[in-house]
Every structure is written in C-alpha cells, then in structure tokens.
Design a protein around this motif. Structure first.
Motif, mmCIF file in Angstrom:
data_model
loop_
_atom_site.group_PDB
_atom_site.id
_atom_site.type_symbol
_atom_site.label_atom_id
_atom_site.label_comp_id
_atom_site.label_asym_id
_atom_site.label_seq_id
_atom_site.Cartn_x
_atom_site.Cartn_y
_atom_site.Cartn_z
ATOM 1 N N VAL A 17 14.489 33.746 52.876
ATOM 2 C CA VAL A 17 15.840 34.238 52.627
ATOM 3 C C VAL A 17 15.945 34.647 51.167
ATOM 4 N N VAL A 18 16.497 35.831 50.939
ATOM 5 C CA VAL A 18 16.643 36.348 49.583
ATOM 6 C C VAL A 18 18.036 36.034 49.051
ATOM 7 N N LEU A 19 18.098 35.600 47.807
ATOM 8 C CA LEU A 19 19.367 35.467 47.107
ATOM 9 C C LEU A 19 19.405 36.562 46.051
ATOM 10 N N GLU A 20 20.322 37.496 46.247
ATOM 11 C CA GLU A 20 20.503 38.603 45.313
ATOM 12 C C GLU A 20 21.897 38.523 44.730
ATOM 13 N N GLY A 21 22.162 39.336 43.715
ATOM 14 C CA GLY A 21 23.500 39.327 43.160
ATOM 15 C C GLY A 21 23.651 40.250 41.980
ATOM 16 N N GLY A 22 24.896 40.494 41.637
ATOM 17 C CA GLY A 22 25.198 41.279 40.465
ATOM 18 C C GLY A 22 25.216 40.402 39.230
ATOM 19 N N PRO A 23 25.394 40.985 38.060
ATOM 20 C CA PRO A 23 25.436 40.219 36.807
ATOM 21 C C PRO A 23 26.527 39.144 36.851
ATOM 22 N N THR A 29 22.617 29.235 39.706
ATOM 23 C CA THR A 29 23.236 27.987 40.158
ATOM 24 C C THR A 29 23.171 27.884 41.670
ATOM 25 N N GLY A 30 23.360 29.009 42.350
ATOM 26 C CA GLY A 30 23.345 29.026 43.802
ATOM 27 C C GLY A 30 22.018 28.592 44.385
ATOM 28 N N ILE A 31 20.930 29.034 43.786
ATOM 29 C CA ILE A 31 19.587 28.651 44.259
ATOM 30 C C ILE A 31 19.449 27.139 44.294
ATOM 31 N N HIS A 32 19.851 26.484 43.224
ATOM 32 C CA HIS A 32 19.716 25.024 43.129
ATOM 33 C C HIS A 32 20.550 24.331 44.203
ATOM 34 N N ARG A 33 21.769 24.794 44.403
ATOM 35 C CA ARG A 33 22.655 24.126 45.356
ATOM 36 C C ARG A 33 22.214 24.360 46.798
ATOM 37 N N ILE A 34 21.758 25.564 47.081
ATOM 38 C CA ILE A 34 21.262 25.853 48.433
ATOM 39 C C ILE A 34 20.034 24.989 48.730
ATOM 40 N N LYS A 35 19.162 24.859 47.738
ATOM 41 C CA LYS A 35 17.958 24.039 47.910
ATOM 42 C C LYS A 35 18.337 22.606 48.258
ATOM 43 N N GLN A 36 19.245 22.036 47.493
ATOM 44 C CA GLN A 36 19.634 20.650 47.736
ATOM 45 C C GLN A 36 20.305 20.486 49.098
ATOM 46 N N HIS A 37 21.110 21.459 49.496
ATOM 47 C CA HIS A 37 21.808 21.374 50.778
ATOM 48 C C HIS A 37 20.823 21.373 51.940
ATOM 49 N N PHE A 38 19.873 22.307 51.933
ATOM 50 C CA PHE A 38 18.938 22.386 53.050
ATOM 51 C C PHE A 38 17.957 21.218 53.074
ATOM 52 N N LYS A 39 17.617 20.700 51.909
ATOM 53 C CA LYS A 39 16.773 19.502 51.881
ATOM 54 C C LYS A 39 17.485 18.327 52.533
ATOM 55 N N VAL A 45 12.068 22.938 51.275
ATOM 56 C CA VAL A 45 12.566 24.134 50.599
ATOM 57 C C VAL A 45 11.646 24.510 49.442
ATOM 58 N N LEU A 46 11.140 25.742 49.481
ATOM 59 C CA LEU A 46 10.293 26.275 48.419
ATOM 60 C C LEU A 46 11.046 27.422 47.753
ATOM 61 N N VAL A 47 10.785 27.638 46.471
ATOM 62 C CA VAL A 47 11.522 28.663 45.733
ATOM 63 C C VAL A 47 10.565 29.661 45.091
ATOM 64 N N SER A 48 10.783 30.937 45.400
ATOM 65 C CA SER A 48 10.074 32.018 44.714
ATOM 66 C C SER A 48 10.958 32.433 43.545
ATOM 67 N N ALA A 49 10.575 32.023 42.335
ATOM 68 C CA ALA A 49 11.415 32.200 41.158
ATOM 69 C C ALA A 49 11.566 33.662 40.770
ATOM 70 N N GLU A 50 12.661 33.956 40.068
ATOM 71 C CA GLU A 50 12.922 35.322 39.623
ATOM 72 C C GLU A 50 11.821 35.786 38.678
ATOM 73 N N ILE A 101 12.000 29.310 52.509
ATOM 74 C CA ILE A 101 11.517 29.875 51.246
ATOM 75 C C ILE A 101 12.656 30.704 50.666
ATOM 76 N N LEU A 102 13.225 30.203 49.580
ATOM 77 C CA LEU A 102 14.319 30.892 48.906
ATOM 78 C C LEU A 102 13.737 31.840 47.877
ATOM 79 N N CYS A 103 14.033 33.103 48.009
ATOM 80 C CA CYS A 103 13.497 34.113 47.101
ATOM 81 C C CYS A 103 14.572 34.564 46.120
ATOM 82 N N ASP A 104 14.396 34.217 44.869
ATOM 83 C CA ASP A 104 15.327 34.637 43.822
ATOM 84 C C ASP A 104 15.011 36.089 43.487
#
Length: 202
Positions: A17-23, A29-39, A45-50, A101-104
């Motif tokens: 799942v991709v997390l995208e966004g504007g400036p 912050t969203g990546i961290h909270r989503i990770k904790q929620h799904f765990k 939960v694995l994270v592909s960092a920006e 897999i959370l993709c920043d």
C-alpha cells in the motif's frame, strides 16, 4: 517438508500500500500510526522509506542544480524498486500469514515531479517497466491532501520556516499537491483524505 513450505507460502497475504500526499499532508506521521495500528491487528508491517529526501540529505543531490530532474527521478525509481523487492523477499521468508508493506511514495511518485511522457520513457528503457507495471503492484494508495489546499493557515504555521521544503508559498504547495495526486491515477484503489477534521481523525 517442501510441500509444507509451499502450502505456507500460498497462505500468505502480502499487501503493498502506498502512502502519498501533498506538502505538509502528514505523510511521515501517518506512516508511523498506520504501522502501529496494523501491528496491533496481528499484521507484520514493513516500511519502504521515502527515497527522494534521503538522496537529497545523504547524497547532497539538488535536482536542477547538480543533477537534472530526469536523472534524479531515475535514481529514485531505481532505489524504490530495490527497496520493494528486498521487502517482498523479507515478507516471503518471514512466513508470517499477513504482511503489510507500507510504501512511503511508490514507483510512480516521480510522475508528480517530471513530464509524464519522459518518465514513462525512462521507466521502460531503463527498467523494463511499462505504464501498468508502475501501478498494478499495489493494492491501493492513500493520498493525504496538503494542508495548503484546505487549511492554509496550518501550512503557513508549520512549513514556511522549513528549509527542506521546496514549496514556500501556499500557491506552490497547492500546485504540487495536485501534481502528486494526478500521479496516483492508475492505482487500483485510491483514497483521498482531506483536512476537514483534526489530524487525529485524519
């Protein structure tokens, strides 16, 4: 033993799942909270960092100054692909039945910063990826709208003194938000979250 391993792999559910966004959309912050929620729900939960920010911070690249925008996006896509493949391998080898897999930012993120035709040309020539390959790997994309779009006072409060942010005005941030959102068109499921609530609810 080989049969058991095969059965185990077939039972695995691996979602990208991709997390995208504007400036100033709240992506970090969203990546961290989503990770904790799904765990908490039992997912691994694995994270592909920006990638772009890391290339700027660690490699001192300044697109448009010491590297062309096109060459920079090629480096970004190369690293995004490497990270995703590494995490998919990690997911398979873990044996965990549910892996997120959370993709920043995803492999299509560069579309928000370069000409689309040039980006697609680079993707196919350098990495053998056609247009569909840039999107179909993902189960969905969550787009966090920039505060500049519907809460400009928040953007001005938090971002005008941020030297790492390229967009310094509300107008520039809105334009980049729309370009980044347009880049997401093609993902199977696209969810857009605005700033009509406070960040906890967002």
């Amino acid at each position: 033993m080989e049969i058991n391993m095969t059965q185990q792999l077939h039972k695995q559910r691996i979602e990208l799942v991709v997390l995208e966004g504007g400036p100033c959309g709240g992506k970090s912050t969203g990546i961290h909270r989503i990770k904790q929620h799904f765990k908490s729900l039992g997912w691994m939960v694995l994270v592909s960092a920006e990638v772009p920010t890391r290339l700027v911070d660690e490699h001192d690249y300044v697109p448009g100054v010491n590297i062309s925008f096109e060459a920079f996006q090629e480096l970004v896509l190369q690293e995004v692909l490497r990270q995703e493949e590494s995490l998919k391998k990690r997911a398979r080898e873990s044996g965990h039945d549910k892996v997120l897999i959370l993709c920043d930012r995803g492999r299509f993120g560069g579309l928000g910063y370069t000409d689309h035709a040039s980006f697609y040309k680079m993707a196919i020539e350098k990495f053998g990826l056609n247009k569909n390959d840039l999107f179909r790997e993902y189960s969905g994309c969550v787009f966090l709208e920039s505060t500049a779009v519907d809460a400009p006072h928040v953007y001005l409060e938090y971002m005008t003194n941020n030297q790492a942010r390229r967009e310094k005005t509300v107008g520039e941030a809105v334009i980049q938000n729309n370009l980044s959102l347009d880049a997401c068109v093609g993902v199977p499921r696209l969810f857009i979250i605005d700033n009509s609530t406070d960040f906890e609810q967002k």
